[in-house]
Scaffold this motif. Sequence first.
Motif, PDB file in Angstrom:
ATOM      1  N   SER A 138     -30.346  43.007  -1.540  1.00 15.85           N
ATOM      2  CA  SER A 138     -31.500  43.252  -2.398  1.00 15.85           C
ATOM      3  C   SER A 138     -31.132  43.257  -3.876  1.00 15.85           C
ATOM      4  O   SER A 138     -32.016  43.379  -4.730  1.00 15.85           O
ATOM      5  N   ASN A 139     -29.843  43.107  -4.199  1.00 18.10           N
ATOM      6  CA  ASN A 139     -29.457  43.008  -5.598  1.00 18.10           C
ATOM      7  C   ASN A 139     -29.968  41.721  -6.228  1.00 18.10           C
ATOM      8  O   ASN A 139     -30.305  41.698  -7.413  1.00 18.10           O
ATOM      9  N   TYR A 140     -30.007  40.658  -5.418  1.00 11.42           N
ATOM     10  CA  TYR A 140     -30.464  39.370  -5.934  1.00 11.42           C
ATOM     11  C   TYR A 140     -31.156  38.615  -4.801  1.00 11.42           C
ATOM     12  O   TYR A 140     -30.521  37.943  -4.003  1.00 11.42           O
ATOM     13  N   MET A 141     -32.470  38.753  -4.738  1.00 15.10           N
ATOM     14  CA  MET A 141     -33.259  38.130  -3.673  1.00 15.10           C
ATOM     15  C   MET A 141     -33.737  36.761  -4.164  1.00 15.10           C
ATOM     16  O   MET A 141     -34.838  36.596  -4.683  1.00 15.10           O
ATOM     17  N   ASP A 142     -32.895  35.752  -3.996  1.00 18.73           N
ATOM     18  CA  ASP A 142     -33.222  34.419  -4.497  1.00 18.73           C
ATOM     19  C   ASP A 142     -33.919  33.589  -3.418  1.00 18.73           C
ATOM     20  O   ASP A 142     -34.000  33.993  -2.245  1.00 18.73           O
ATOM     21  N   PRO A 143     -34.463  32.418  -3.778  1.00 23.95           N
ATOM     22  CA  PRO A 143     -35.177  31.589  -2.788  1.00 23.95           C
ATOM     23  C   PRO A 143     -34.331  31.205  -1.578  1.00 23.95           C
ATOM     24  O   PRO A 143     -34.847  31.120  -0.459  1.00 23.95           O
ATOM     25  N   LEU A 295     -37.437  31.329  -9.463  1.00 25.63           N
ATOM     26  CA  LEU A 295     -37.408  32.718  -9.889  1.00 25.63           C
ATOM     27  C   LEU A 295     -36.915  33.601  -8.748  1.00 25.63           C
ATOM     28  O   LEU A 295     -37.160  33.343  -7.576  1.00 25.63           O
ATOM     29  N   ALA A 296     -36.242  34.650  -9.093  1.00 22.47           N
ATOM     30  CA  ALA A 296     -35.742  35.567  -8.085  1.00 22.47           C
ATOM     31  C   ALA A 296     -35.820  36.982  -8.643  1.00 22.47           C
ATOM     32  O   ALA A 296     -35.856  37.183  -9.851  1.00 22.47           O
ATOM     33  N   VAL A 297     -35.835  37.931  -7.734  1.00 20.84           N
ATOM     34  CA  VAL A 297     -35.791  39.325  -8.131  1.00 20.84           C
ATOM     35  C   VAL A 297     -34.344  39.768  -8.186  1.00 20.84           C
ATOM     36  O   VAL A 297     -33.605  39.636  -7.217  1.00 20.84           O
ATOM     37  N   GLU A 298     -33.931  40.284  -9.327  1.00 24.68           N
ATOM     38  CA  GLU A 298     -32.562  40.780  -9.494  1.00 24.68           C
ATOM     39  C   GLU A 298     -32.636  42.251  -9.889  1.00 24.68           C
ATOM     40  O   GLU A 298     -33.299  42.601 -10.862  1.00 24.68           O
ATOM     41  N   LEU A 299     -31.967  43.111  -9.125  1.00 19.91           N
ATOM     42  CA  LEU A 299     -32.030  44.546  -9.337  1.00 19.91           C
ATOM     43  C   LEU A 299     -30.645  45.099  -9.623  1.00 19.91           C
ATOM     44  O   LEU A 299     -29.674  44.743  -8.952  1.00 19.91           O
ATOM     45  N   HIS A 300     -30.567  45.968 -10.612  1.00 20.40           N
ATOM     46  CA  HIS A 300     -29.268  46.536 -10.983  1.00 20.40           C
ATOM     47  C   HIS A 300     -29.289  48.059 -11.066  1.00 20.40           C
ATOM     48  O   HIS A 300     -28.273  48.693 -10.847  1.00 20.40           O
ATOM     49  N   ASP A 301     -30.431  48.671 -11.447  1.00 18.99           N
ATOM     50  CA  ASP A 301     -30.393  50.102 -11.740  1.00 18.99           C
ATOM     51  C   ASP A 301     -30.313  50.947 -10.494  1.00 18.99           C
ATOM     52  O   ASP A 301     -30.494  50.495  -9.407  1.00 18.99           O
TER      53      ASP A 301
END
Length: 301
Positions: A138-143, A295-301
């Motif tokens: 889930s840190n980087y949910m790319d296509p 586009l992708a969702v990238e999460l870090h915090d």
Amino acid sequence: MKRLIIFLLLAGPALHTAAQLSLPLKDKSVRFAVIGDSGTGEKPQFEVAQQMFEFHSVFPFDFALMLGDNIYGSKSPEDFRRKFQEPYQPLLDAGVKFYASLGNHDETNERMYKPFNMNGKQYYTFRKGNAEFLALDSNYMDPEQMKWIDRQLASSDATWKICFFHHPLYSDGKTHGPSVDLRKQLEPILLAHGVNLVLSGHEHFYERLKPQKGINYIVLGSSGQLRPHDIRPSKDAEKGFDTDRAFLLVEIAGDRLYFQTVARTGETVDSGILTAPGAKTTGSARSYKVLNSPLAVELHD
């Protein structure tokens, strides 16, 4: 009728709590544990690990899911020893296999660490009995990952489809709360393919939510870390526990999934039964679309 087993835990003065196992121990069931945000190397992590080993003696689970933030801080060989191998050595010696997913405090090269059983992959799947498990990044949910999830779920005829990853799609945490952008991206696929249960960490507490659009969500990020009193009151929560560390035990037998959440002290803080839908299907049961956007969702915090 649930089988009740009572025993005493001998891990230390604070842990002399009489514990009760509420899981049924059915023949040929799938049995596993779940931990999240565990890798601190500090005393509470060791105490949780000891409780897990004590429960393993009466509930011999075969594997454990890790919901991310498996190794906090530096990642030297000594850190892996102190923050993973040493706390869980009794379970490893008993043959328990750990399956990790990556959190925002993890590094991608952790996928190469053999005891995490990721086999060099940031996301992967495995089957146990009538349950299919998908470990997601889930840190980087790319296509590319989205399409992979779609294919894996579409081809599975498992009664139980369980996804585990770090950032929660639903949460009542004051500090973080739900990952709404990730939810918008991932939830349509989970709904379309009949996912039964989603397990996430990131929030340093335990929360079991009411089913959201038919999917059960459990947040467990307190197997090493803890953020006391961080759960907001919510009509969507079935159970919350944010005053001590915890881990989860699960048993799957046919169309029933039994769970028991255990605190660091050995106290049971939640338990219950989930039931899978009667019909097993292969492929999509509902209409949805996987976006081909770069586009992708990238999460870090």
